[in-house]
Design an enzyme around this catalytic site. Structure first.
Site, PDB file in Angstrom:
ATOM      1  N   TYR A 164       0.849  -1.202   0.000  1.00  0.00           N
ATOM      2  CA  TYR A 164       0.000   0.000   0.000  1.00  0.00           C
ATOM      3  C   TYR A 164       0.881   1.247   0.000  1.00  0.00           C
ATOM      4  O   TYR A 164       1.919   1.264   0.678  1.00  0.00           O
ATOM      5  CB  TYR A 164      -0.892   0.033   1.243  1.00  0.00           C
ATOM      6  CG  TYR A 164      -2.320  -0.335   0.962  1.00  0.00           C
ATOM      7  CD1 TYR A 164      -3.039   0.365   0.001  1.00  0.00           C
ATOM      8  CD2 TYR A 164      -2.956  -1.365   1.633  1.00  0.00           C
ATOM      9  CE1 TYR A 164      -4.353   0.042  -0.280  1.00  0.00           C
ATOM     10  CE2 TYR A 164      -4.267  -1.693   1.359  1.00  0.00           C
ATOM     11  CZ  TYR A 164      -4.966  -0.993   0.396  1.00  0.00           C
ATOM     12  OH  TYR A 164      -6.257  -1.301   0.123  1.00  0.00           O
ATOM     13  N   GLU A 166      -0.586   4.925  -0.256  1.00  0.00           N
ATOM     14  CA  GLU A 166      -1.362   6.162  -0.420  1.00  0.00           C
ATOM     15  C   GLU A 166      -0.463   7.386  -0.287  1.00  0.00           C
ATOM     16  O   GLU A 166       0.377   7.444   0.632  1.00  0.00           O
ATOM     17  CB  GLU A 166      -2.472   6.269   0.629  1.00  0.00           C
ATOM     18  CG  GLU A 166      -3.726   5.533   0.261  1.00  0.00           C
ATOM     19  CD  GLU A 166      -3.824   4.207   0.966  1.00  0.00           C
ATOM     20  OE1 GLU A 166      -2.756   3.604   1.250  1.00  0.00           O
ATOM     21  OE2 GLU A 166      -4.970   3.786   1.234  1.00  0.00           O
ATOM     22  N   ASP A 172      -7.808  14.026 -24.404  1.00  0.00           N
ATOM     23  CA  ASP A 172      -7.782  12.612 -23.994  1.00  0.00           C
ATOM     24  C   ASP A 172      -7.122  11.847 -25.144  1.00  0.00           C
ATOM     25  O   ASP A 172      -7.754  11.565 -26.154  1.00  0.00           O
ATOM     26  CB  ASP A 172      -9.220  12.146 -23.751  1.00  0.00           C
ATOM     27  CG  ASP A 172      -9.298  10.662 -23.421  1.00  0.00           C
ATOM     28  OD1 ASP A 172      -8.278   9.953 -23.577  1.00  0.00           O
ATOM     29  OD2 ASP A 172     -10.392  10.204 -23.023  1.00  0.00           O
ATOM     30  N   THR A 180      -4.395   6.379 -21.597  1.00  0.00           N
ATOM     31  CA  THR A 180      -4.273   5.050 -21.008  1.00  0.00           C
ATOM     32  C   THR A 180      -2.896   4.537 -21.411  1.00  0.00           C
ATOM     33  O   THR A 180      -2.288   5.023 -22.364  1.00  0.00           O
ATOM     34  CB  THR A 180      -5.371   4.079 -21.494  1.00  0.00           C
ATOM     35  OG1 THR A 180      -5.428   4.131 -22.916  1.00  0.00           O
ATOM     36  CG2 THR A 180      -6.708   4.414 -20.899  1.00  0.00           C
ATOM     37  N   LYS A 192      -3.065   0.832 -24.625  1.00  0.00           N
ATOM     38  CA  LYS A 192      -3.553   0.707 -26.016  1.00  0.00           C
ATOM     39  C   LYS A 192      -2.338   0.738 -26.947  1.00  0.00           C
ATOM     40  O   LYS A 192      -1.538  -0.178 -26.945  1.00  0.00           O
ATOM     41  CB  LYS A 192      -4.575   1.802 -26.308  1.00  0.00           C
ATOM     42  CG  LYS A 192      -5.829   1.713 -25.435  1.00  0.00           C
ATOM     43  CD  LYS A 192      -6.870   2.725 -25.845  1.00  0.00           C
ATOM     44  CE  LYS A 192      -8.177   2.574 -25.094  1.00  0.00           C
ATOM     45  NZ  LYS A 192      -8.212   3.293 -23.812  1.00  0.00           N
ATOM     46  N   ARG A 200      -2.625  -2.300 -18.198  1.00  0.00           N
ATOM     47  CA  ARG A 200      -3.908  -1.579 -18.109  1.00  0.00           C
ATOM     48  C   ARG A 200      -3.736  -0.468 -17.094  1.00  0.00           C
ATOM     49  O   ARG A 200      -3.354  -0.726 -15.947  1.00  0.00           O
ATOM     50  CB  ARG A 200      -5.034  -2.497 -17.601  1.00  0.00           C
ATOM     51  CG  ARG A 200      -5.172  -3.833 -18.252  1.00  0.00           C
ATOM     52  CD  ARG A 200      -5.623  -3.697 -19.645  1.00  0.00           C
ATOM     53  NE  ARG A 200      -6.891  -3.047 -19.755  1.00  0.00           N
ATOM     54  CZ  ARG A 200      -7.817  -3.397 -20.666  1.00  0.00           C
ATOM     55  NH1 ARG A 200      -7.596  -4.416 -21.469  1.00  0.00           N
ATOM     56  NH2 ARG A 200      -8.937  -2.736 -20.763  1.00  0.00           N
TER      57      ARG A 200
END
Ligand code: DSN
Length: 410
Positions: free
Chosen positions: A51, A53, A196, A222, A225, A231
């Site tokens: 983790y 954060e 985008d 992203t 692609k 991903r």
């Protein structure tokens, strides 16, 4: 360590099935690709356990020596690759990146002007079924009959709608956007210009297409692609938006970052900075053109009048008299994966629209070039034209499989 096939044979069997499907089938979904073993290795690494954060140097948990190192490396590589002043590598996806970008700029009720979904825009650009559309007010611009954007019309719309954010970018638009003009219209109307570039991030990284980064205050993407990474999402911005973007990602819209994915993003950014990736990006463009040329030779004119990027939109109702869903099913039957897609002002619904979208990034990763693109267009055209003739489909299926064996996924 016990291998998966021993500890969980059910999951292992499903993964083997999907691996075989990918190896034996032709992936023509414009948003999909095959990642390298190095990306897979980072994804399946010890960072999955951690983790983290916060951001490097400012975390809420201890034990962050290596998470700080990997996130800083990913940020530095993303900034260098795209020439950006600031990069946030934590978004879990493109949708998450867009949501955070909206939060960084907008107050509830503010207006966003984005591309109409049926003209190539994306769900996250204000489709009524999405969360952003319940928080903000979206207005949409459309493309012209020849596939271009009428910038004088766009300017009039911007002056009328008074958006606070003007959004360029798309998921099925195949032509070039005049970034300079778009951003100038946005600024003149008092809006923040945002792009985008999810679909074309790899083409931008590989210098095959003009980069939107110098023109827009915020650029989302992203990483999976054309960029051929894991991903995930990415936000690039000017320094002026850096703090607001970071706060909007965490704690604004996300919790703990996926550090294993961030490691894989770092790997992908490294790969995308190589000369080999530049060659790959150029080949994507030439392959898409070869695909278009063969469809045209067969009398099929793509929507928007052609392609300047990695994908083609085909109106299957107009060209073959069958819906997009029927076309997708027929092509699934011969081992070619595509997705049904709406066309501009589609009179049919999204579950059975009028077209299909084709993309070449995955086939290009396999090493396929113009001769293979001609054959792919041939199989698609013949099967869709045959109206479900089983002998045409059986021959195409054999040939698709043989071609995939000739170009294995590395
Ligand atoms: N689902 C992606 C695509 O196929 O374009 C966009 O989110």
């Amino acid at each position: 360590m016990n291998p998966l096939r021993k500890t969980d044979p059910d999951v292992a069997r499903i993964l083997r099935g999907e691996a075989k499907r990918q190896q034996d089938g032709l992936e023509m979904i414009a948003s999909e690709n095959y990642v390298s073993q190095a990306v897979f290795e980072a994804l399946g690494s010890v960072l999955s356990n951690k983790y983290a954060e916060g951001y490097p140097g400012k975390r809420y948990y201890g034990g962050q020596e290596w998470t700080d190192a990997i996130e800083s490396l990913a940020i530095d590589r993303a900034k260098a690759l795209f020439g950006a002043e600031h990069a946030n590598v934590q978004p879990h996806s493109g949708a998450a990146a867009n949501l955070a970008a909206y939060m960084a700029v907008l107050n509830p009720g503010d207006t966003v002007l984005g591309m109409d979904l049926s003209h190539g825009g994306h769900l996250t650009h204000g489709a009524s079924v999405t969360l952003p559309a319940k928080i903000y007010r979206f207005a949409h611009y459309k493309t012209e009959a020849d596939g271009s954007i009428d910038y004088a019309k766009l300017e009039r719309l911007a002056n009328k709608e008074k958006p606070k954010l003007m959004l360029a970018g798309f998921s099925s638009y195949t032509r070039t956007i005049d970034y300079e003009r778009f951003a100038a219209i946005a600024r003149k109307a008092g809006a923040v210009p945002m792009m985008d570039m999810a679909h074309i991030a790899g083409l931008v990284a590989g210098r095959a297409l003009l980069s939107p980064v110098p023109f827009f205050d915020i650029v989302t993407a992203t990483t999976h692609k054309t960029l051929r990474g894991p991903r995930g999402g990415l936000i690039l911005s000017t320094e002026a938006f850096a703090d607001r973007i970071d706060k909007a990602v965490f704690p604004g819209t996300q919790g703990g970052p996926h550090m294993h994915t961030i490691a894989a993003k770092a790997v992908a950014f490294g790969e995308a900075a190589t000369p080999g990736f530049r060659t790959y990006a150029k080949r994507i463009l030439s392959n898409a053109k070869a695909l278009e040329k063969e469809f045209r030779a067969r009398g099929v004119v793509p929507v928007f009048g052609g392609t300047d990027n990695h994908m083609l939109l085909i109106d299957t109702v107009a060209s073959y008299g069958i819906s997009g869903r029927t076309a997708q099913d027929l092509l699934d039957g011969i081992g070619i994966s595509v997705n049904k897609n709406v066309v501009p002002d589609d009179p049919r619904g999204p579950s059975d629209p009028s077209g299909i979208r084709l993309g070449v990034p995955a086939a290009t990763t396999r090493g396929m070039r113009a001769p293979e693109m001609r054959r792919i267009a041939g199989w698609i055209d013949e099967v869709l034209r045959s109206g479900g003739d089983t002998s045409v489909a059986a021959r195409a299926k054999r040939e698709v499989k043989a071609s995939c064996r000739e170009f294995p996924i590395a």
